[in-house]
Design an enzyme around this catalytic site. Sequence first.
Site, PDB file in Angstrom:
ATOM      1  N   HIS A  72       0.854  -1.229   0.021  1.00  0.00           N
ATOM      2  CA  HIS A  72       0.283   0.118  -0.182  1.00  0.00           C
ATOM      3  C   HIS A  72       0.346   1.006   0.522  1.00  0.00           C
ATOM      4  O   HIS A  72       0.391   1.956  -0.324  1.00  0.00           O
ATOM      5  CB  HIS A  72      -1.268   0.079   0.671  1.00  0.00           C
ATOM      6  CG  HIS A  72      -0.043   0.458   2.449  1.00  0.00           C
ATOM      7  ND1 HIS A  72      -0.227  -0.808   3.163  1.00  0.00           N
ATOM      8  CD2 HIS A  72      -0.212   1.287   3.199  1.00  0.00           C
ATOM      9  CE1 HIS A  72       0.465  -0.103   4.518  1.00  0.00           C
ATOM     10  NE2 HIS A  72       0.598   0.928   4.440  1.00  0.00           N
ATOM     11  N   SER A 131       4.783   3.040   7.970  1.00  0.00           N
ATOM     12  CA  SER A 131       4.490   1.603   7.227  1.00  0.00           C
ATOM     13  C   SER A 131       5.151   0.881   6.659  1.00  0.00           C
ATOM     14  O   SER A 131       6.057   1.884   5.323  1.00  0.00           O
ATOM     15  CB  SER A 131       2.861   2.298   6.076  1.00  0.00           C
ATOM     16  OG  SER A 131       1.380   2.265   6.912  1.00  0.00           O
ATOM     17  N   GLY A 160     -10.547 -24.122  -4.943  1.00  0.00           N
ATOM     18  CA  GLY A 160     -11.513 -23.523  -5.489  1.00  0.00           C
ATOM     19  C   GLY A 160     -12.874 -24.307  -5.146  1.00  0.00           C
ATOM     20  O   GLY A 160     -13.977 -24.391  -5.387  1.00  0.00           O
ATOM     21  N   ASP A 200       0.326  -7.374   1.308  1.00  0.00           N
ATOM     22  CA  ASP A 200       0.546  -6.256   1.633  1.00  0.00           C
ATOM     23  C   ASP A 200       1.785  -6.255   1.106  1.00  0.00           C
ATOM     24  O   ASP A 200       2.432  -5.401   2.467  1.00  0.00           O
ATOM     25  CB  ASP A 200      -0.432  -5.468   2.662  1.00  0.00           C
ATOM     26  CG  ASP A 200      -0.383  -3.884   2.209  1.00  0.00           C
ATOM     27  OD1 ASP A 200      -0.020  -3.283   1.753  1.00  0.00           O
ATOM     28  OD2 ASP A 200       0.108  -3.282   3.102  1.00  0.00           O
ATOM     29  N   ILE A 231     -15.944 -21.707   1.474  1.00  0.00           N
ATOM     30  CA  ILE A 231     -16.211 -22.097   2.894  1.00  0.00           C
ATOM     31  C   ILE A 231     -15.990 -21.579   3.960  1.00  0.00           C
ATOM     32  O   ILE A 231     -16.178 -20.286   3.735  1.00  0.00           O
ATOM     33  CB  ILE A 231     -14.498 -22.458   3.770  1.00  0.00           C
ATOM     34  CG1 ILE A 231     -13.472 -22.048   3.430  1.00  0.00           C
ATOM     35  CG2 ILE A 231     -13.598 -24.086   2.712  1.00  0.00           C
ATOM     36  CD1 ILE A 231     -12.068 -22.169   4.213  1.00  0.00           C
TER      37      ILE A 231
END
Length: 510
Positions: A143, A247, A303, A173, A306
């Site tokens: 980010h 960050s 695939g 990230d 859940i």
Amino acid sequence: MTSNRLIEPEKRRGKTVAPRRVARTAIATAVTLALVVGGTMMVRAEAPAVSLHSATGQPMALPSFADVAERVSPAVVNVKVTSEVKTGGVVVRGLPGMPENMPLPEFFRRYFDERVQGAPHRIQGQGSGFLVDPNGYIVTNNHVIDGATQVTVVLNDGSSHTAKVVGRDDKTDLALLKIDTDHPLAYVELGDSAKARVGDWVLAVGNPFGLGGSVNAGIISARGRDIHSGPYDDYLQIDAAINRGNSGGPLFDTSGRVIGVNTAIYSPTGGNVGIGFAIPAETVSHVIADLRENGHVERGWLGIQIQPVTEDLAAGLDLDEARGVLVADVVPGGPASVTDLRAGDVILSADGQRIENYKDLPRLVADLKSGSRMELDVMRDGKPLRIDVKVGSMPDNGRVASASQSDDQLGENPHLGLYLAPLTPELRMRRGLDDGSSGVLVARVEPGSPAAEAGIEPGSLISMVGADPVSSPAQVQAAVRKASAEKQKAVIMRVERGGRALFVAVPLTA
């Protein structure tokens, strides 16, 4: 970048240390004198005081981070980014490609009749990063550099270097940058965050508010935090002061090894409240290795959709305990679709590893390469089964558009700035949506993008693109590409949020 993803900064802790008991001197004064000797704070006071002792009864000394900070600071960098934001819209005449009876509000017809393109302007931001080898490879947050047209790295010695993005991974990230220099650079090593315990001292180094190299100390407050920022959340919670600009910076243990990447903060007030989050070094190590080798992260995929097994579900499914994951759906054409796995099955273990939390399975599968085999221990109608499945490669269809692209690429991959996710039962529950809700969830909107300017917000549902309903990111992607191929200047989406639905026109611009 200086934007706080999710959450915000924390206040520096005030820490009061009980003074140690010392003998009185011959000088009968009421003056208190604090001495720092070898990292141990001793306080002489006229009044008696208690001692701090360890579990073994030995006096506890507060640590000094001076040696560690001096050693690691040369490897911590300031990451500056420049982004270009376009204002306004585009000139559009009529409703090209749209049915005449399309139920559009009147203001959208006016929107299509006349919008003028505004002039682009630049915005700047900054974050932190750290060198992981002497050749100029730098770890930071995705980010921080997301949407940047230029990335500049400022080293500890003040020198600036243009950086290229080697690879990025929005699911964790993380991003990997590269700069070129004519000499080896100071770097730090990734440590073993699995050995870090709650209560251990840590050191956060970075570039808060663009002030340059700053050092903040604290402890690990908790492990395994899920802050709902992605499918692989497993954060270290810390109380070291993390602010805007921190960050992407490293989190060190007391030996000077990186045990995390400072990423997010929690603040309901906008101020520092003592809760920060760091990506564990184990995650960083795996992701960065893939980014360096391939420029992207390849993850395994079954695939299936859940959801957690709650106490009520466990009782209804006749399970002894509420653990494992419930298969809500099997994606047509996915790896699991050619096996006997069905909706309603409960997966209790994978390759012999017990599934306690519903996020355990995605992490296990993601670590496998495409083509690997996985054995699932399943409970169906009260009977145990073992199902073998061949792991596939996770499709990269969660994002409609990646980086900014030129006009001649619009027909292939138009830039909207939307990050989308399938609307799973678990997401319905987390977002408080009705069971009958359908569409595609907007997980994130790129700042300054066409989608952001059109008013689309994270958490919204896109239920239609043009005149067609959509239920998967791939359908949205296909509809947008089709609209661009037909030379439409904008695409209309039906967006639902907060119980309200409206049509939004998003310009198809680069």
